[in-house]
Scaffold this motif. Sequence first.
Motif, mmCIF file in Angstrom:
data_model
loop_
_atom_site.group_PDB
_atom_site.id
_atom_site.type_symbol
_atom_site.label_atom_id
_atom_site.label_comp_id
_atom_site.label_asym_id
_atom_site.label_seq_id
_atom_site.Cartn_x
_atom_site.Cartn_y
_atom_site.Cartn_z
ATOM 1 N N ASP A 281 0.828 -1.206 0.000
ATOM 2 C CA ASP A 281 0.000 0.000 0.000
ATOM 3 C C ASP A 281 0.861 1.254 0.000
ATOM 4 O O ASP A 281 0.521 2.256 -0.643
ATOM 5 N N GLY A 282 1.969 1.207 0.744
ATOM 6 C CA GLY A 282 2.873 2.351 0.751
ATOM 7 C C GLY A 282 3.426 2.639 -0.636
ATOM 8 O O GLY A 282 3.516 3.797 -1.056
ATOM 9 N N ILE A 283 3.802 1.598 -1.353
ATOM 10 C CA ILE A 283 4.289 1.773 -2.731
ATOM 11 C C ILE A 283 3.218 2.433 -3.582
ATOM 12 O O ILE A 283 3.490 3.360 -4.357
ATOM 13 N N ASP A 284 1.976 1.973 -3.436
ATOM 14 C CA ASP A 284 0.882 2.541 -4.220
ATOM 15 C C ASP A 284 0.662 4.019 -3.908
ATOM 16 O O ASP A 284 0.187 4.778 -4.763
ATOM 17 N N ARG A 285 0.992 4.452 -2.684
ATOM 18 C CA ARG A 285 0.833 5.856 -2.302
ATOM 19 C C ARG A 285 2.079 6.686 -2.598
ATOM 20 O O ARG A 285 2.110 7.878 -2.277
ATOM 21 N N GLY A 286 3.102 6.069 -3.178
ATOM 22 C CA GLY A 286 4.312 6.807 -3.512
ATOM 23 C C GLY A 286 5.361 6.840 -2.428
ATOM 24 O O GLY A 286 6.331 7.605 -2.516
ATOM 25 N N CYS A 287 5.224 6.014 -1.389
ATOM 26 C CA CYS A 287 6.244 5.952 -0.344
ATOM 27 C C CYS A 287 7.500 5.280 -0.874
ATOM 28 O O CYS A 287 7.439 4.365 -1.703
#
Length: 345
Positions: A281-287
């Motif tokens: 989910d973090g990857i999907d949010r640009g983290c």
Amino acid sequence: MSVDVREATQSDLDQWNSYVEQSPWAGLFHRTEALAALARHTECDLTQLVGFKGQEPVGIFPVFELRKGPVTAAVSPPPDVRVPYLGPAPLNLGQLKQRRAERRHRRFVEGALDWIDDRLAPQYTHFRLHRGYPDLRPLTWDAFDTDPAYTYLVDLSVGREALLDSFSRDARTNVRDGRDDERIVIREGGRANVPFILERVRERYRAQGVDFRLPTALVTDLYDDLPDGAIRPYVCRVDERPVGGILALQHGETVSRWQGGVKTDTEAPVNDLLDWRVMADGIDRGCTTYDLVGANNRRINEYKAKFNPDLQPFYSVERGSTVLTLATRLYDHLRSASGTITPTK
């Protein structure tokens, strides 16, 4: 021109969160909403210091004063709240040449310490600095002892598939098999899921004979007061039964594994799947970074290391008479690097 360090005025407080966002060494708990919640739920008095060179802000420094009998302590963060990092946060150093950056930072730290010594006169002082803090020397030159600690950072910028491929074999297998197991459901929930996650942690500590004093009311206040998405409760259900969870934090491009992820009573790889979901989910949010929050417990490290993280040091610094046994007892846990020490496996 010297650096002027002062207690934040209302005008400074109105700009405080913008300073937090500017500093690479400030985290979620530096925000005014988090600091106010910490002050409400502890026995500490909060002072927010800010440093200026002329009109330019050069640093912020939240300090908590705690009095226990004859002992006055100045700490950042306060005890019993499981805040992984706080302390001073310099800003506007990046464009300076090394000599000027060092001088500006040194003057900010010295000015803040002078204010603390003059106004609070603490017998004991303890700060836990943000990971990657740029320069400990101004503190060591002022008679602070330093205590290194470590956390693990996972690089999320590589994307989902490359990240998963970098995991250990058992972690890869658990994630891939778990994604196909219809019995296992992981969802990001809301405020109502916070007590469940904290109670699982509290039970695990209790089983080890350790107090877990993080107030649930503090965490729900943080959930309410901080920006949407700053605190993300994830819960795993197996056959519709909640079996585990993680409270993740997000600040900027970093998501952190704050509380939870403790041993469960099911054979399903609950924690592998929870950590993967938080990362994905973090990857999907640009983290770009997943902070596993602590790498100092040998048994837990075996679990965390299977996500192929990088080791990152950070430091606690303290100053005070060794005869202050009361302060030592109060702040033993502040020397612990991890926001959560409960076994994951």
